[in-house]
Design an enzyme around this catalytic site. Structure first.
Site, PDB file in Angstrom:
ATOM      1  N   LYS A 165       0.855  -1.189   0.000  1.00 44.54           N
ATOM      2  CA  LYS A 165       0.000   0.000   0.000  1.00 44.54           C
ATOM      3  C   LYS A 165       0.888   1.235   0.000  1.00 44.54           C
ATOM      4  O   LYS A 165       1.798   1.350   0.823  1.00 44.54           O
ATOM      5  CB  LYS A 165      -0.908   0.014   1.233  1.00 44.54           C
ATOM      6  N   ASP A 183      -1.707  -2.130  -4.013  1.00 46.17           N
ATOM      7  CA  ASP A 183      -3.103  -2.249  -3.573  1.00 46.17           C
ATOM      8  C   ASP A 183      -3.800  -0.899  -3.743  1.00 46.17           C
ATOM      9  O   ASP A 183      -3.149   0.149  -3.729  1.00 46.17           O
ATOM     10  CB  ASP A 183      -3.171  -2.624  -2.088  1.00 46.17           C
ATOM     11  N   MET A 184      -5.135  -0.928  -3.844  1.00 44.42           N
ATOM     12  CA  MET A 184      -5.871   0.334  -3.916  1.00 44.42           C
ATOM     13  C   MET A 184      -6.545   0.608  -2.572  1.00 44.42           C
ATOM     14  O   MET A 184      -7.134  -0.280  -1.972  1.00 44.42           O
ATOM     15  CB  MET A 184      -6.918   0.286  -5.040  1.00 44.42           C
ATOM     16  N   ARG A 197      -5.441  -5.830 -11.069  1.00 48.75           N
ATOM     17  CA  ARG A 197      -6.240  -6.720 -10.219  1.00 48.75           C
ATOM     18  C   ARG A 197      -7.605  -6.068 -10.073  1.00 48.75           C
ATOM     19  O   ARG A 197      -7.696  -4.916  -9.640  1.00 48.75           O
ATOM     20  CB  ARG A 197      -5.599  -6.869  -8.833  1.00 48.75           C
ATOM     21  N   GLY A 207     -14.002  -3.719  -4.105  1.00 46.77           N
ATOM     22  CA  GLY A 207     -13.731  -2.496  -3.334  1.00 46.77           C
ATOM     23  C   GLY A 207     -14.109  -2.724  -1.886  1.00 46.77           C
ATOM     24  O   GLY A 207     -15.210  -3.207  -1.617  1.00 46.77           O
ATOM     25  N   THR A 243     -11.672 -12.146  -5.981  1.00 43.43           N
ATOM     26  CA  THR A 243     -13.000 -12.259  -5.383  1.00 43.43           C
ATOM     27  C   THR A 243     -13.165 -13.655  -4.790  1.00 43.43           C
ATOM     28  O   THR A 243     -12.561 -14.620  -5.271  1.00 43.43           O
ATOM     29  CB  THR A 243     -14.113 -12.008  -6.424  1.00 43.43           C
ATOM     30  N   HIS A 244     -14.003 -13.737  -3.733  1.00 43.87           N
ATOM     31  CA  HIS A 244     -14.394 -15.044  -3.200  1.00 43.87           C
ATOM     32  C   HIS A 244     -15.827 -15.338  -3.593  1.00 43.87           C
ATOM     33  O   HIS A 244     -16.434 -16.284  -3.101  1.00 43.87           O
ATOM     34  CB  HIS A 244     -14.286 -15.065  -1.668  1.00 43.87           C
ATOM     35  N   ARG A 278     -11.021  -4.601   8.517  1.00 45.01           N
ATOM     36  CA  ARG A 278     -11.676  -4.591   7.196  1.00 45.01           C
ATOM     37  C   ARG A 278     -12.292  -5.947   6.885  1.00 45.01           C
ATOM     38  O   ARG A 278     -13.380  -6.042   6.359  1.00 45.01           O
ATOM     39  CB  ARG A 278     -10.680  -4.219   6.102  1.00 45.01           C
TER      40      ARG A 278
HETATM   41  P1  FDA Z   1     -18.094 -11.071  -0.875  1.00 46.45           P
HETATM   42  O1  FDA Z   1     -17.513 -10.754   0.462  1.00 46.45           O
HETATM   43  O2  FDA Z   1     -19.041 -10.116  -1.483  1.00 46.45           O
HETATM   44  O3  FDA Z   1     -18.739 -12.497  -0.783  1.00 46.45           O
HETATM   45  C1  FDA Z   1     -19.441 -13.136  -1.819  1.00 46.45           C
HETATM   46  C2  FDA Z   1     -19.745 -14.561  -1.416  1.00 46.45           C
HETATM   47  O4  FDA Z   1     -18.495 -15.262  -1.243  1.00 46.45           O
HETATM   48  C3  FDA Z   1     -20.438 -14.692  -0.082  1.00 46.45           C
HETATM   49  O5  FDA Z   1     -21.817 -14.662  -0.222  1.00 46.45           O
HETATM   50  C4  FDA Z   1     -19.925 -16.005   0.445  1.00 46.45           C
HETATM   51  O6  FDA Z   1     -20.660 -17.044  -0.107  1.00 46.45           O
HETATM   52  C5  FDA Z   1     -18.549 -16.093  -0.117  1.00 46.45           C
HETATM   53  N1  FDA Z   1     -17.485 -15.711   0.826  1.00 46.45           N
HETATM   54  C6  FDA Z   1     -16.764 -14.558   0.794  1.00 46.45           C
HETATM   55  N2  FDA Z   1     -15.837 -14.532   1.760  1.00 46.45           N
HETATM   56  C7  FDA Z   1     -15.972 -15.666   2.431  1.00 46.45           C
HETATM   57  C8  FDA Z   1     -15.285 -16.225   3.547  1.00 46.45           C
HETATM   58  N3  FDA Z   1     -14.282 -15.565   4.155  1.00 46.45           N
HETATM   59  N4  FDA Z   1     -15.651 -17.419   3.986  1.00 46.45           N
HETATM   60  C9  FDA Z   1     -16.655 -18.079   3.382  1.00 46.45           C
HETATM   61  N5  FDA Z   1     -17.335 -17.610   2.327  1.00 46.45           N
HETATM   62  C10 FDA Z   1     -17.013 -16.437   1.848  1.00 46.45           C
HETATM   63  N6  FDA Z   1     -10.113  -4.175  -1.932  1.00 46.45           N
HETATM   64  C11 FDA Z   1      -9.665  -2.925  -2.137  1.00 46.45           C
HETATM   65  O7  FDA Z   1     -10.412  -1.959  -1.965  1.00 46.45           O
HETATM   66  N7  FDA Z   1      -8.366  -2.714  -2.544  1.00 46.45           N
HETATM   67  C12 FDA Z   1      -7.512  -3.738  -2.780  1.00 46.45           C
HETATM   68  O8  FDA Z   1      -6.354  -3.517  -3.158  1.00 46.45           O
HETATM   69  C13 FDA Z   1      -7.985  -5.073  -2.577  1.00 46.45           C
HETATM   70  N8  FDA Z   1      -7.189  -6.150  -2.786  1.00 46.45           N
HETATM   71  C14 FDA Z   1      -7.702  -7.414  -2.700  1.00 46.45           C
HETATM   72  C15 FDA Z   1      -6.920  -8.522  -3.014  1.00 46.45           C
HETATM   73  C16 FDA Z   1      -7.466  -9.796  -2.994  1.00 46.45           C
HETATM   74  C17 FDA Z   1      -6.602 -10.967  -3.366  1.00 46.45           C
HETATM   75  C18 FDA Z   1      -8.835  -9.981  -2.644  1.00 46.45           C
HETATM   76  C19 FDA Z   1      -9.462 -11.332  -2.665  1.00 46.45           C
HETATM   77  C20 FDA Z   1      -9.598  -8.898  -2.303  1.00 46.45           C
HETATM   78  C21 FDA Z   1      -9.058  -7.614  -2.301  1.00 46.45           C
HETATM   79  N9  FDA Z   1      -9.821  -6.523  -1.933  1.00 46.45           N
HETATM   80  C22 FDA Z   1      -9.313  -5.255  -2.138  1.00 46.45           C
HETATM   81  C23 FDA Z   1     -11.123  -6.699  -1.231  1.00 46.45           C
HETATM   82  C24 FDA Z   1     -12.306  -6.670  -2.169  1.00 46.45           C
HETATM   83  O9  FDA Z   1     -12.481  -5.373  -2.664  1.00 46.45           O
HETATM   84  C25 FDA Z   1     -13.583  -7.116  -1.435  1.00 46.45           C
HETATM   85  O10 FDA Z   1     -13.832  -6.234  -0.377  1.00 46.45           O
HETATM   86  C26 FDA Z   1     -13.522  -8.534  -0.864  1.00 46.45           C
HETATM   87  O11 FDA Z   1     -12.858  -9.422  -1.718  1.00 46.45           O
HETATM   88  C27 FDA Z   1     -14.952  -9.061  -0.600  1.00 46.45           C
HETATM   89  O12 FDA Z   1     -15.673  -9.207  -1.787  1.00 46.45           O
HETATM   90  P2  FDA Z   1     -15.796 -10.624  -2.537  1.00 46.45           P
HETATM   91  O13 FDA Z   1     -16.044 -10.344  -3.960  1.00 46.45           O
HETATM   92  O14 FDA Z   1     -14.588 -11.424  -2.270  1.00 46.45           O
HETATM   93  O15 FDA Z   1     -16.951 -11.417  -1.918  1.00 46.45           O
END
Ligand code: FDA
Length: 282
Positions: free
Chosen positions: A73, A109-110, A159, A163, A201-202, A263
């Site tokens: 960061k 990172d952002m 990437r 957010g 994303t997860h 976070r």
């Molecule tokens: P979200 O949290 O919306 O979940 C969607 C679904 O996934 C859920 O309904 C659930 O089923 C499943 N799930 C998610 N997390 C789970 C868990 N821990 N256990 C079980 N199930 C789960 N943000 C940013 O602003 N700047 C950045 O530089 C980065 N960098 C970054 C790197 C990487 C590698 C990742 C994965 C994420 C980031 N992020 C980030 C964070 C990103 O912006 C976001 O806030 C999170 O990834 C959460 O959103 P998701 O799309 O992952 O799923």
């Protein structure tokens, strides 16, 4: 003292612990990106300490022989009070990585919206002299479609994430369904025209959408990667590897873990429940 709670999402407080985690991930077919925790640093000596921590980590990685690159960061390197100093600190890290690491890539990172423009400005300056860097774009921001176009034109590695910061409606989409829709819209040009994009994303609906778009457009799985956080959906990470996709796990370590952990738990209530649950089960 609270560290046991954070341990699900943070690899440890030392580089040795992070490298051990990466070794285990590599054994499961996963790549990694290591992040030294620390952000919003307010003075030059603290920013120099973070820079030097990265330099020491790079030395250790040189000997460790693990598959990883780095993330950082810019607010940890002085961006909020002296962008020129942050650029110098960042370029020192890029140089050190280039000299010592098989994969010298360092991702910026952002952070929150106040830092998006300063981060991109510093990224452009660093990218003009160092190709071993790329940045992150956040699907929820209204500005991001234009940033995606710019990064594609620059041939910069992006990437894409949803957010993670709380942003006002004037700057960011608020409804999750619309954030997902925007993510899918932005993933397509990155897949078709971007330079080795990373889909962070997860969210399985988004993972499936990226997979479907890649298949429909004959984009090989070697042309992009998925990224997930250490401790989040480990079974999905391994399922994707088994299906032939590249998956990189974001591995943070260090003593400044509190903001990162906050976070993660404010993002998803189940993250806190999981952390507390694993503490009780120990
Ligand atoms: P979200 O949290 O919306 O979940 C969607 C679904 O996934 C859920 O309904 C659930 O089923 C499943 N799930 C998610 N997390 C789970 C868990 N821990 N256990 C079980 N199930 C789960 N943000 C940013 O602003 N700047 C950045 O530089 C980065 N960098 C970054 C790197 C990487 C590698 C990742 C994965 C994420 C980031 N992020 C980030 C964070 C990103 O912006 C976001 O806030 C999170 O990834 C959460 O959103 P998701 O799309 O992952 O799923």
């Amino acid at each position: 003292m609270l560290f046991p709670l954070a341990a699900r999402f943070v690899a440890g407080e030392t580089a040795d612990e992070a490298i051990e985690v990466v070794r285990r991930l590599n054994a499961d077919g996963l790549d990694a990106t290591i992040d030294v925790l620390g952000e919003d640093v307010g003075d030059a000596p603290s920013a120099a300490r973070i820079r030097d921590t990265y330099a020491a980590l790079i030395e250790q990685l040189h000997a460790a022989g693990v598959r990883t690159n780095l993330s950082l960061k810019l607010s940890a390197l002085g961006l909020t009070f002296d962008p020129a100093l942050a650029l110098a600190n960042f370029c020192a890290i890029l140089d050190a990585a280039q000299q010592a690491l098989p994969d010298p890539f360092v991702r910026i990172d952002m952070e929150g919206s106040a830092l998006v423009e300063p981060t991109l400005a510093l990224f452009r300056a660093a990218f003009a002299t160092h190709r071993n860097t790329g940045t992150v774009l956040q699907a929820y921001l209204h500005r991001t479609p234009a940033d995606v176009d710019e990064m594609i034109a620059l041939r910069a590695r992006v990437r894409l994430c949803k957010g993670a910061y709380k942003e006002p409606p004037s700057l960011a989409i608020q409804a999750m369904a619309q954030v997902r829709e925007r993510y899918r819209e932005l993933a397509l040009p990155l897949l078709l025209h971007g330079t080795y994009p990373a889909f962070a994303t997860h969210d399985e609906s988004l993972v499936d959408a990226v997979r479907a778009a890649a298949t429909a457009n004959a984009v090989p799985s070697s042309a992009f990667e998925f990224q997930m956080l250490y401790g989040a959906r480990p079974e999905l990470q391994r399922r994707l590897v088994a299906a032939g996709y590249r998956v990189r796990v974001y591995v943070p370590y260090g003593t400044f873990w509190a903001k990162y952990f906050r976070r993660r738990v404010t993002e998803r209530r189940e993250n806190l429940l999981f952390a507390v649950g694993s503490l009780i089960r120990k």
